[in-house]
Design an enzyme around this catalytic site. Structure first.
Site, PDB file in Angstrom:
ATOM      1  N   LYS A 120       0.848  -1.208   0.000  1.00 10.61           N
ATOM      2  CA  LYS A 120       0.000   0.000   0.000  1.00 10.61           C
ATOM      3  C   LYS A 120       0.875   1.246   0.000  1.00 10.61           C
ATOM      4  O   LYS A 120       1.708   1.436   0.874  1.00 10.61           O
ATOM      5  CB  LYS A 120      -0.906   0.033   1.235  1.00 10.61           C
ATOM      6  CG  LYS A 120      -1.959   1.133   1.091  1.00 10.61           C
ATOM      7  CD  LYS A 120      -2.696   1.436   2.380  1.00 10.61           C
ATOM      8  CE  LYS A 120      -2.024   2.482   3.222  1.00 10.61           C
ATOM      9  NZ  LYS A 120      -1.915   3.815   2.580  1.00 10.61           N
ATOM     10  N   GLY A 165       7.130   4.539   8.399  1.00 12.84           N
ATOM     11  CA  GLY A 165       6.278   5.711   8.641  1.00 12.84           C
ATOM     12  C   GLY A 165       6.520   6.232  10.047  1.00 12.84           C
ATOM     13  O   GLY A 165       7.605   6.047  10.617  1.00 12.84           O
ATOM     14  N   SER A 166       5.494   6.852  10.611  1.00  8.40           N
ATOM     15  CA  SER A 166       5.679   7.510  11.907  1.00  8.40           C
ATOM     16  C   SER A 166       5.708   6.487  13.049  1.00  8.40           C
ATOM     17  O   SER A 166       5.159   5.375  12.930  1.00  8.40           O
ATOM     18  CB  SER A 166       4.539   8.498  12.140  1.00  8.40           C
ATOM     19  OG  SER A 166       3.326   7.801  12.195  1.00  8.40           O
ATOM     20  N   THR A 167       6.303   6.891  14.160  1.00 12.52           N
ATOM     21  CA  THR A 167       6.386   5.991  15.311  1.00 12.52           C
ATOM     22  C   THR A 167       5.001   5.700  15.882  1.00 12.52           C
ATOM     23  O   THR A 167       4.718   4.574  16.305  1.00 12.52           O
ATOM     24  CB  THR A 167       7.331   6.595  16.380  1.00 12.52           C
ATOM     25  OG1 THR A 167       8.652   6.574  15.830  1.00 12.52           O
ATOM     26  CG2 THR A 167       7.333   5.795  17.670  1.00 12.52           C
ATOM     27  N   CYS A 173      13.483  10.348   7.416  1.00 14.37           N
ATOM     28  CA  CYS A 173      13.427   9.804   8.784  1.00 14.37           C
ATOM     29  C   CYS A 173      14.793   9.847   9.452  1.00 14.37           C
ATOM     30  O   CYS A 173      14.891   9.976  10.659  1.00 14.37           O
ATOM     31  CB  CYS A 173      12.848   8.397   8.773  1.00 14.37           C
ATOM     32  SG  CYS A 173      13.614   7.352   7.556  1.00 14.37           S
TER      33      CYS A 173
HETATM   34  P1  ADP Z   1       2.616  10.334   8.139  1.00 15.69           P
HETATM   35  O1  ADP Z   1       2.051  10.820   9.443  1.00 15.69           O
HETATM   36  O2  ADP Z   1       3.932  10.899   7.835  1.00 15.69           O
HETATM   37  O3  ADP Z   1       1.679  10.407   6.972  1.00 15.69           O
HETATM   38  P2  ADP Z   1       2.029   7.595   8.738  1.00 15.69           P
HETATM   39  O4  ADP Z   1       2.823   6.731   9.629  1.00 15.69           O
HETATM   40  O5  ADP Z   1       0.677   8.023   9.213  1.00 15.69           O
HETATM   41  O6  ADP Z   1       2.961   8.816   8.392  1.00 15.69           O
HETATM   42  O7  ADP Z   1       1.838   6.913   7.319  1.00 15.69           O
HETATM   43  C1  ADP Z   1       2.743   6.033   6.721  1.00 15.69           C
HETATM   44  C2  ADP Z   1       1.968   4.953   6.011  1.00 15.69           C
HETATM   45  O8  ADP Z   1       1.189   4.249   6.974  1.00 15.69           O
HETATM   46  C3  ADP Z   1       0.977   5.449   4.961  1.00 15.69           C
HETATM   47  O9  ADP Z   1       0.946   4.541   3.886  1.00 15.69           O
HETATM   48  C4  ADP Z   1      -0.336   5.427   5.719  1.00 15.69           C
HETATM   49  O10 ADP Z   1      -1.456   5.299   4.875  1.00 15.69           O
HETATM   50  C5  ADP Z   1      -0.168   4.200   6.572  1.00 15.69           C
HETATM   51  N1  ADP Z   1      -1.016   4.161   7.780  1.00 15.69           N
HETATM   52  C6  ADP Z   1      -1.440   5.194   8.538  1.00 15.69           C
HETATM   53  N2  ADP Z   1      -2.188   4.760   9.572  1.00 15.69           N
HETATM   54  C7  ADP Z   1      -2.262   3.404   9.476  1.00 15.69           C
HETATM   55  C8  ADP Z   1      -2.876   2.371  10.248  1.00 15.69           C
HETATM   56  N3  ADP Z   1      -3.579   2.634  11.333  1.00 15.69           N
HETATM   57  N4  ADP Z   1      -2.709   1.082   9.846  1.00 15.69           N
HETATM   58  C9  ADP Z   1      -1.975   0.795   8.761  1.00 15.69           C
HETATM   59  N5  ADP Z   1      -1.380   1.725   7.992  1.00 15.69           N
HETATM   60  C10 ADP Z   1      -1.500   3.014   8.328  1.00 15.69           C
END
Ligand code: ADP
Length: 502
Positions: free
Chosen positions: A191, A244-246, A300
């Site tokens: 994804k 992605g984010s922590t 990151c």
């Molecule tokens: P940012 O805050 O920089 O957008 P995220 O960690 O939210 O970083 O996003 C990184 C990836 O994780 C994206 O592909 C986002 O769609 C996906 N993502 C965000 N929330 C969820 C979740 N609860 N479960 C799975 N994937 C997620």
């Protein structure tokens, strides 16, 4: 139902037919809900195109396609060498379209076209080639025991892998995850981030053209809370690999625990860069600048905390600010002389500006920048001035929290011990940089810093052959290098009684 592509023409004149469906089973299909997400040019705030967004039902279809492909002889019985051939072909096809990919990355992410072409695309192709070479060179062991017993291990794929990637390096992040997963014989549902949904779909066309059997690689777009979460929850998914984010990593880990999924997480950072008094100051200023200001500061591993020994503090700060002011030209992503394009989205722009206000209110001094910029005549676009804070102390939020933009804090230290203590005063542990000409100090400090990677006299050096990952709240597991294969294979032990034992 298959979805036709949409003709696009980017501001740099490149034209192509953009797939907009979900890439499942080597076809571009419509989302079951009819929902779409819009890709937006962060320099103009205009919609480029909308793509189909996966619902839980679509995720289920993609996962089932990957599961079927995993068992299919067309994939399962391929030799490592044959898998490698498919990957070599994919890398060649990507390289042939590198200008198109760089155009897409620049348009929906806002990064400069020249950096996308010269850095991201070079890396993405190199990663697929690197792992293609491993396909027929990664296997188990024979283990000596007794004359009556023969024992060996098999390296087997983990199964169906769900991969969730961020928006800062869309294509590179996809290849970091696809490369080792395919080399080990897994099948994939990947994804993309909702901010940057386009390049992955063009990659889907090439996956099919390269000859991968249907279902081996599936690409979906969709929101994290819907498609991402459905992927992490799906009982047929054996592993989740996430960048992605922590905060999201933590929630993914909690969800994955319910079905005991294997996980690899690469999350946030607040990486320190230490400048000792014996360092080459020109080099330190040059790399410190690249370490935080490249890719709009959206890295990151960005070295966003600069710690400078007091004897050279004034000299370093002067050179660093000069470098920022002369090098970090902010502009549209297409201009040759742009160093820093817009931030990827309104949300990121607001977040970065929010942190700049927090820093000011905390009493830090804005040495340069500290504001939004208006580029062009319409006042549109998410442009932020490269910002340097001095007079910072470790209790400030701008020192502790990841900003993910072109914002850096500079502190002074007296001794090596103090520098290490300051560097390690963080919940994160992704990258770290050390500037010194003293070899002993370089190795000693590298060993003491709590991080997954250390750069001695550089920053952001990244190489497909070298493991990448974090400690503490920066992640679990490693990507790239041979270590990256461990994340996508499991060891099976076979004990053979040769017939005369017991
Ligand atoms: P940012 O805050 O920089 O957008 P995220 O960690 O939210 O970083 O996003 C990184 C990836 O994780 C994206 O592909 C986002 O769609 C996906 N993502 C965000 N929330 C969820 C979740 N609860 N479960 C799975 N994937 C997620």
């Amino acid at each position: 139902m298959t979805v036709p592509s949409v003709d696009l023409a980017a501001p740099n004149g490149v034209k192509w037919s953009q797939p907009v469906g979900l890439f499942i089973g080597n076809e571009f299909v419509a989302s079951s809900s009819g929902e779409t997400i819009a890709s937006i040019d962060p320099a103009t705030e205009e919609v480029i195109v909308s793509v189909h967004a996966a619902s839980a039902e679509d995720v289920d279809k993609a996962v089932k396609a990957a599961k079927t492909a995993l068992k299919s002889p067309d994939w399962k019985l391929l030799s490592g060498s044959e898998r490698g051939q498919l990957m070599w072909r994919l890398a060649d096809l990507m390289e042939a379209k590198k200008e198109l990919f760089a155009t897409i990355e620049a348009w929906d992410n806002g990064k400069t076209y020249h950096e996308a072409l010269e850095v991201d695309l070079v890396e993405a192709v190199a990663v697929i080639r690197y792992y293609a070479g491993f396909c027929d060179k990664y296997f188990g062991q024979v283990i000596s025991t007794t004359h009556q017993k023969f024992a060996y291990t098999l390296r087997q794929p983990i199964g169906v892998v769900g991969q969730i990637i961020p928006w800062n390096y869309p294509l590179s992040m996809a290849t970091w995850k696809l490369g080792p997963a395919l080399a080990c014989g897994n099948t994939v549902v990947l994804k993309a981030a909702e901010q940057t949904p386009l390049s992955i779909l063009v990659l889907g066309e090439l996956v099919k053209e390269a000859g991968f059997p249907p279902g081996v690689v599936n690409f979906i777009n969709g929101l994290g809370k819907d498609a991402g979460s459905a992927l992490v929850n799906h009982p047929l998914v054996d592993k989740i690999a996430f960048t992605g984010s922590t905060a999201t990593a933590s929630s993914i880990m909690a969800t994955a625990a319910k079905t005991l999924k294997n996980i690899t997480l690469e999350s946030g950072g607040k990486s320190p860069l230490l400048v000792f008094k014996d360092a080459d100051m020109d080099q330190a200023a040059k790399w410190s600048h690249l370490g935080i200001m490249s890719n709009q500061g959206q890295i990151c591993t960005a070295t966003s905390r600069i710690l400078v020994q007091e004897e050279v503090y004034d000299d370093f700060v002067k050179r660093f600010i000069e470098t920022v002011n002369t090098t970090s030209k902010v502009g549209h992503q297409w201009a040759e002389d742009t160093y820093q394009g817009p931030q990827v989205s309104k949300a990121q722009y607001d977040r970065v500006l929010g942190y700049i206000e927090i820093g000011k209110n905390e009493g830090a001094k804005v040495a340069t920048g500290g504001k939004a910029l208006s580029i062009g005549d319409k006042g549109k676009g998410y442009f932020v001035a490269p910002t340097v804070f001095t007079e910072v102390n470790p209790s400030m939020r701008i020192y502790q929290e990841e900003i993910f933009g072109p914002v850096v804090v500079i502190l002074r230290f007296k001794t090596e011990e103090e520098a290490i203590a300051l560097a390690n005063d963080s919940i994160y542990g992704l990258g770290a940089a050390v500037f010194t000409k003293d070899l002993e100090r370089a190795h000693r400090v590298s060993a003491e810093i709590e991080s997954g990677m250390v750069w001695v006299n550089s920053s952001q050096d990244c190489d497909p052959r070298i493991p990448f990952g974090g400690v503490k709240q920066s992640g679990i597991g490693r990507e790239l290098g041979e270590a990256g294969l461990e994340a996508y294979s499991q060891t099976k032990a076979v004990h053979v009684n040769m017939g005369n034992w017991l």
